[in-house]
Write a protein that holds these residues in place. Structure first.
Motif, short mmCIF file in Angstrom:
data_model
loop_
_atom_site.label_atom_id
_atom_site.label_comp_id
_atom_site.label_asym_id
_atom_site.label_seq_id
_atom_site.Cartn_x
_atom_site.Cartn_y
_atom_site.Cartn_z
N LYS A 179 10.46 -52.08 75.95
CA LYS A 179 10.72 -52.01 74.51
C LYS A 179 11.67 -50.88 74.14
N PHE A 180 12.00 -50.01 75.10
CA PHE A 180 12.83 -48.84 74.83
C PHE A 180 13.97 -48.76 75.84
N GLU A 218 17.98 -44.57 73.95
CA GLU A 218 17.05 -44.09 72.92
C GLU A 218 16.39 -42.80 73.36
N MET A 219 15.97 -42.76 74.63
CA MET A 219 15.30 -41.57 75.14
C MET A 219 16.24 -40.37 75.16
N ARG A 237 16.93 -37.84 72.22
CA ARG A 237 16.08 -36.69 71.95
C ARG A 237 16.86 -35.44 72.30
N ALA A 272 6.30 -40.53 75.33
CA ALA A 272 6.43 -41.12 73.99
C ALA A 272 5.81 -42.51 73.94
N LEU A 273 5.94 -43.26 75.04
CA LEU A 273 5.37 -44.60 75.08
C LEU A 273 3.84 -44.54 75.06
N GLY A 292 2.75 -43.49 71.66
CA GLY A 292 2.96 -44.64 70.78
C GLY A 292 1.88 -45.69 70.97
N PHE A 334 9.74 -38.17 67.25
CA PHE A 334 10.22 -39.25 68.11
C PHE A 334 9.03 -40.05 68.64
N ASN A 335 7.99 -39.36 69.11
CA ASN A 335 6.81 -40.03 69.65
C ASN A 335 6.11 -40.86 68.58
N ALA A 390 8.01 -43.93 67.87
CA ALA A 390 7.80 -44.89 68.97
C ALA A 390 6.52 -45.68 68.72
N LYS A 450 7.11 -48.48 66.36
CA LYS A 450 7.80 -49.60 67.00
C LYS A 450 6.84 -50.45 67.82
#
Length: 402
Positions: free
Chosen positions: A150-151, A155-156, A159, A180-181, A184, A203-204, A207, A210
């Motif tokens: 999904k990421f 995107e990572m 940061r 972060a995943l 999330g 950011f986390n 996530a 999302k």
């Protein structure tokens, strides 16, 4: 229809106080989404996760804890999540280098008293306690692959801390991307409406929105708060840096440490680290800026407030009296702990043995700063300890040598 929960505007005023997203438009969006949730007139599911990376919580940890408590006081459902699985990686959000990985044993030892410490802020009877090992430990490898799909790497790398390390040629490890995943996924597993965290965790938290949306859940509203600076007024409050006020510190220790907070940080401490209403904080700071209240009286009010919220008003009054007698008027306290010394013992060793310094290195630093006296005279680390004397270490510790 009559509301069953407090008025929406009253809740928004308190719940958005101190909140920061680093972007005015994002704040407007999040406040609008939170308002819509509160208008539903139902208890929201609000969670805060803390990784057990050390054995004790600091005043910095209480910043999001107090926000969670505010939600709780308005009648919302509070969830305190211990990140025993995310702690295996360690949140890289505010780090410009790889965090050391903890063992399962480290984590279990660290978290032993976390909920008891958090309960000094939260209503323990009304708080749901969870561990993210409950669901993260059940994920299969295909589940993890699906989550990672999904990421994107781009995107990572957006940061700041990852980008900084990458551009500098420093290593960024794949397992750090997982943090972060995992956080999330917590939001999805808890089916939360709101998640409280620090600004460095935005950011986390995004996530999590999302992942929730992808799974068909309504995305939660992140409520992020600034990092509380330490007693140096510069770096993040941290036990490892020694610039912290501990949740478990004694009333006198908390009061004395609070009095050392730089003047420019006092308003942030009032806003982020006490339960004072925003209107009360504004009144105190307006009086200070206009000269109607002296800066030291303002700082005493802050120190008293911090101690009273943890230990009660009587303890705060006693801590204030102790500070005024021993620090302002430089009187020796009535009760000084005794420490037995052997003939020929050096003060350096005595300071460490008596617990006035955590290590010989720290003790040497105190001597170098001329912060150790014996019967009022500055001494060297190699000075022999003399029975019958009183040793003062820093501003708040005394030892009677016997």
């Amino acid at each position: 229809m009559t509301r069953t929960m407090p008025p929406v505007d009253d809740q928004i005023t308190v719940l958005m106080s101190g909140v920061d997203y680093g972007d005015a438009l994002l704040r407007q969006q999040m406040e609008r989404e939170l308002r819509l949730l509160i208008e539903q007139d139902r208890p929201l599911r609000v969670y805060l996760g803390i990784d057990p990376t050390a054995t004790s919580l600091t005043l910095g940890h209480t910043v999001p804890l107090r926000k969670l408590r505010q939600f709780q006081q308005f009648g919302h459902h509070a969830i305190f999540l211990i990140g025993d699985y995310t702690a295996l990686i360690g949140d890289p959000s505010d780090k410009n280098k790889l965090r050391p990985m903890l063992t399962t044993e480290d984590i279990q030892r660290n978290e032993a008293t976390y909920f008891d410490q958090a309960a000094r802020i939260l209503d323990a009877q009304q708080t749901e306690l969870r561990h993210n090992s409950e669901w993260l430990g059940q994920l299969s490898f295909p589940d993890i692959i699906s989550l990672m799909s999904k990421f994107t790497v781009a995107e990572m790398l957006r940061r700041d801390n990852f980008r900084t390390r990458f551009d500098a040629g420093d290593a960024v490890y794949l397992h750090e991307f997982l943090y972060a995943l995992m956080q999330g996924y917590d939001a999805y597993a808890l089916e939360c409406d709101v998640q409280v965290g620090g600004t460095e965790q935005l950011f986390n938290l995004m996530a999590g929105r999302k992942i929730q949306e992808d799974a068909g859940q309504k995305p939660h509203v992140p409520v992020t708060l600034p990092i509380l600076v330490g007693l140096d007024g510069k770096e993040r409050m941290s036990k490892s840096k020694g610039n912290h006020i501990g949740v478990g510190d004694s009333p006198g220790e908390q009061y004395g440490k609070a009095m050392s907070i730089p003047d420019e940080a006092v308003e942030d401490f009032f806003t982020l680290a006490t339960n004072l209403h925003p209107d009360q904080v504004r009144e105190v700071m307006d009086e200070t800026r206009s000269g109607r209240r002296s800066p030291i009286d303002t700082k005493k009010h802050l120190a008293w407030t911090i101690v009273s919220e943890f230990w009660g008003e009587a303890a705060a009054a006693e801590a204030q009296d102790h500070f005024e007698r021993t620090i302002q008027r430089k009187e020796v306290p009535d009760e000084v702990p005794e420490h037995s010394v052997a003939d020929g013992a050096l003060l350096l060793d005595v300071v460490v043995e008596a617990g006035a310094a955590p290590s010989r290195r720290e003790a040497r630093r105190l001597f170098e700063q001329r912060a150790v006296t014996m019967d009022g005279n500055v001494v060297e680390p190699t000075t022999p300890a003399r029975k019958g004397t009183i040793v003062q270490v820093g501003k708040r510790r005394w030892i009677r040598l016997v």
